[in-house]
Design an enzyme around this catalytic site. Structure first.
Site, PDB file in Angstrom:
ATOM      1  CG  HIS A 106      -2.034  -1.164   1.245  1.00 51.05           C
ATOM      2  ND1 HIS A 106      -2.399  -1.441   2.543  1.00 51.05           N
ATOM      3  CD2 HIS A 106      -2.501  -1.786   0.302  1.00 51.05           C
ATOM      4  CE1 HIS A 106      -3.397  -2.389   2.170  1.00 51.05           C
ATOM      5  NE2 HIS A 106      -3.276  -2.622   0.991  1.00 51.05           N
ATOM      6  CG  HIS A 136       4.506   1.458   7.328  1.00 48.74           C
ATOM      7  ND1 HIS A 136       3.984   2.274   8.675  1.00 48.74           N
ATOM      8  CD2 HIS A 136       5.346   2.213   6.767  1.00 48.74           C
ATOM      9  CE1 HIS A 136       4.779   3.248   8.287  1.00 48.74           C
ATOM     10  NE2 HIS A 136       5.496   3.324   7.170  1.00 48.74           N
ATOM     11  CG  HIS A 137      -0.167  -2.112   5.172  1.00 48.39           C
ATOM     12  ND1 HIS A 137      -1.330  -1.138   4.738  1.00 48.39           N
ATOM     13  CD2 HIS A 137      -0.032  -1.970   6.379  1.00 48.39           C
ATOM     14  CE1 HIS A 137      -1.337  -0.512   6.227  1.00 48.39           C
ATOM     15  NE2 HIS A 137      -0.751  -1.243   7.023  1.00 48.39           N
ATOM     16  CD  GLN A 138       6.394  -2.980   3.615  1.00 47.50           C
ATOM     17  OE1 GLN A 138       6.287  -3.379   4.613  1.00 47.50           O
ATOM     18  NE2 GLN A 138       7.137  -1.801   3.564  1.00 47.50           N
TER      19      GLN A 138
END
Length: 512
Positions: free
Chosen positions: A295, A444-446
């Site tokens: 994201h 921070h949603h890898q």
């Protein structure tokens, strides 16, 4: 020289959001577990205080991964925070608890991840949960993970919600409920005013279990095999090379960066790439390290007329979950409100400020993770190809336009002094595109680097077993075929719950 050897039924690499759950459930069913974590085994005030999350970035608890220079973000390298501590990124994140929507998981199943549709995974979300308002159609109580809600919102968070509804966005009272679309307040993994990380929630209560061994500050170098069967791992701790053996299975929960890196260091991955960096190929699996995506987030930053009072939660109490096009079946935008000045590259940071952060949660861009060398201590080459698909930039512009409209609303009149970023000189979509190229960051949603599926570029099957190998599974956000429509901590915990049942051979009707 090998200085120590130990054997348990299961070896779990990584004590993060998924790994902590797996450890707990295996212990609950009488199995012995050795969990090995790269970071320290600590719970200091910087970690436990919900308001301190910004200070954790680039700290000793952050892997602080830097991407390769990104072609479509003006050559900038982006900071990818990832937890390097027991609890993993659940000890580093903003503690927002959002599961995503039904179509996220139905799409996983449609693409080959059978058994991961919404109806199959929803009970696993519930099993973890201890919702502070008690059970209901969308929540559960009695699980290890405390989920709280906002009962005393920050005045600027309330202004954000008021501004959104004044512009016609519906109010949602539960982003995890029947109607998640709209503007509203988050739920948090916070208990008694402290961060409730996955480690604290799932493992600390059973820490004294004699069947549990915890090794922290350990760097895992490779998986050990007997032919095609995983039998353990090799790691370094205190300068000693050690081996941990599993009579049952080895489970990699080392995260979106760590799990594919460890597979490749073990000779499992794209054969040509492994040969390029001098690693002997054990198993050619071309999908390892592919499908990296995330994201995106930026900062629509405002200077406040007055100092910002302290908040009770994590400074991110509210957001808007929305569609850029009403014909979409799921939200693709998630503008996030922060009652702090979240910096934008190249812009001043006001002493008193707040941020309406445009977020995009349905990226089309896909990148890669590759090894820089055969040295386990060398950081990997991380290339998300941010904005590689023009669609992603356009949706971020859509989100930024919504944020600025909210920021101009009367609800902020007592707080709004001036817009700092992108600033009043940015007027056209071209201006906003250039601003986003200069300043975009990660939400921070890898995810996705060990994708689950049944095609030739998937890495694990729907039971999370690595294709072509035995007794080796991956269970963390790296297995996600596509990132869900919201923050990824709750889905990562769900993955741990379902992975534990797959390992134990439990049927879905035994979930609750």
């Amino acid at each position: 020289m090998v200085t120590a050897r130990a054997e348990h039924e299961y070896v779990v690499v990584g004590a993060g959001s998924s790994g902590s759950v797996i450890v707990r459930r295996l212990l609950d069913h009488g199995h012995s577990v050795h969990v090995i974590e790269a970071g320290p085994d600590v719970q200091g005030p910087l970690v436990t205080n919900p308001a301190s999350w910004p200070a954790l970035f680039r700290s000793e608890f952050d892997w602080a991964v830097m991407t390769t220079p990104q072609t479509h973000t003006n050559g900038r390298s982006l900071h990818f925070p990832r937890g390097r501590i027991v609890g993993g990124s659940s000890s580093l994140n903003g503690m927002i608890y959002i599961r995503g929507v039904r179509s996220d998981y139905d799409t996983w199943a449609y693409g080959g991840a059978t058994g991961w549709d919404w109806d199959s995974v929803f009970p696993y979300f519930l099993r973890s949960e201890d919702y502070e308002d008690g059970p209901g159609p969308w929540h559960h109580s009695g699980g290890p993970l405390h989920v709280s809600r906002v009962t005393d919102p920050h005045p600027t968070s309330a202004a954000f919600v008021e501004a959104g509804t004044s512009l016609g966005f519906p109010l949602t009272d539960d982003f995890n409920g029947e109607q998640p679309l709209g503007v509203g307040y988050h739920q948090f993994t916070i208990r008694d005013g402290k961060r409730a990380s996955a480690w604290v929630s799932f493992v600390e209560p059973v820490r004294a279990n004699p069947s549990l061994e915890v090794t922290a500050n350990a760097q895992v170098h490779r998986v050990l095999f007997d032919d095609t069967r995983a039998v353990g791992i090799e790691y370094i701790v205190d300068g000693d090379r050690r081996q941990a053996y599993a009579s049952g299975e080895v489970v990699l929960s080392a995260g979106v960066m760590g799990s594919p890196k460890l597979l490749m260091l073990s000779g499992i991955g794209p054969a040509d790439h492994l040969r390029e960096v001098g690693i002997e190929v054990r198993h050619d699996l071309p999908g390892v390290g592919e499908n990296l995506h995330d994201h995106t987030l930026a900062s629509n930053l405002y200077e406040s007329k007055q100092p910002m009072p302290a908040g009770r939660y994590s400074s991110m109490e509210s957001s808007l979950l929305w569609k850029s096009d009403p014909r979409l079946v799921a939200p693709d935008l998630q503008p996030l409100f922060l009652h702090l000045a979240y910096p934008a590259d190249g812009y001043p940071v006001p002493e008193h400020g707040y941020t309406i952060a445009p977020g995009m949660v349905r990226p089309l861009s896909r990148g890669t993770l590759r090894l820089a060398s055969a040295d386990p201590d060398t950081p990997p080459l991380v290339d998300p190809d941010m904005f590689g698909e023009p669609h992603d930039l356009e949706r971020m512009v859509d989100a930024l336009e919504i944020c600025r409209e909210i920021g101009r609303a009367d609800a902020f009149k007592d707080w709004r002094k001036t817009e700092v970023a992108p600033g009043p000189e940015a007027k056209t979509r071209d201006d906003l595109r250039e601003f986003l190229r200069r300043t975009v960051s990660t939400y921070h949603h890898q995810c996705g680097t060990c994708r689950m599926g049944q095609d030739s570029l998937s890495v694990v099957d729907p039971d999370l077993r690595v294709h072509g190998l035995q007794n080796l599974r991956v269970a963390d956000a790296s297995i996600m075929p596509a990132v869900p429509s919201g923050n990824t901590n709750a889905p990562s915990i769900m993955i741990g719950e379902k992975a534990a049942d797959l390992i134990l051979g439990r049927s879905p009707d035994q979930v609750l």
